[in-house]
Write a protein that holds these residues in place. Structure first.
Motif: not given
Length: 167
Positions: A43-70
């Motif tokens: 999903r991060a690969w499909r939304h390249p704009e996420v990868l442009q965020r700061s490292d903390d922003g990317v991390r927060a997006w990844l963990f939120t997305t994983a939590r929602n998938l679970v």
């Protein structure tokens, strides 16, 4: 590889292990955790704009997305109706319908025999008793028991042929 691919590899290297541990704790299943991490990175690969965020922003997006998938998986119909098991709850068996039907036909044919013939056939074939044992059990001479068994089997064969069972 393009710049976005390099960025995704960098995100994977920086966050995949921590993300896996987080998801594994939530699910209790290593295989499922790997699947969730893979889907999150996809999903991060499909939304390249996420990868442009700061490292903390990317991390927060990844963990939120994983939590929602679970959470989505826990709420899914598959999760409510399917249960994992080490082995199947029961072993599959061959269809016994024909055997049941055959036993009905034989039972019906046995009922057409005289009581003396039926007693000898059932005692010998279902009871596993010898002619001598049957003779003593029914209080008849051994020759009579043999004769009743012989004629009982002949009558049973005819009754089965009349019911469409071929020899």
């Amino acid at each position: 590889m393009g710049a976005e691919d390099d960025l995704l590899v960098a995100v994977h290297d920086a966050h995949a292990d921590a993300l896996y541990r987080y998801v594994a704790r939530r699910t209790g299943d290593g295989e499922e955790a790997r699947d969730v991490v893979q889907e999150t990175l996809l999903r991060a690969w499909r939304h390249p704009e996420v990868l442009q965020r700061s490292d903390d922003g990317v991390r927060a997006w990844l963990f939120t997305t994983a939590r929602n998938l679970v959470i989505d998986d826990l709420r899914s119909a598959r999760r409510r109706r399917e249960y994992a098991a080490e082995s199947p709850p029961e072993q599959s068996r061959a269809d016994e319908t024909q055997a049941v039907l055959d036993s009905w036909v034989v039972a019906d044919a046995l009922m057409s025999l005289s009581p003396d013939h039926r007693a000898m056939v059932v005692g010998a074939y279902y009871g596993g008793r010898s002619v001598t044992e049957l003779a003593h059990e029914h209080g008849v001479p051994i020759g009579t028991a043999k004769s009743r068994l012989h004629y009982g089997l002949r009558a049973l064969r005819l009754a089965l042929q009349e019911k469409g069972v071929t020899s």
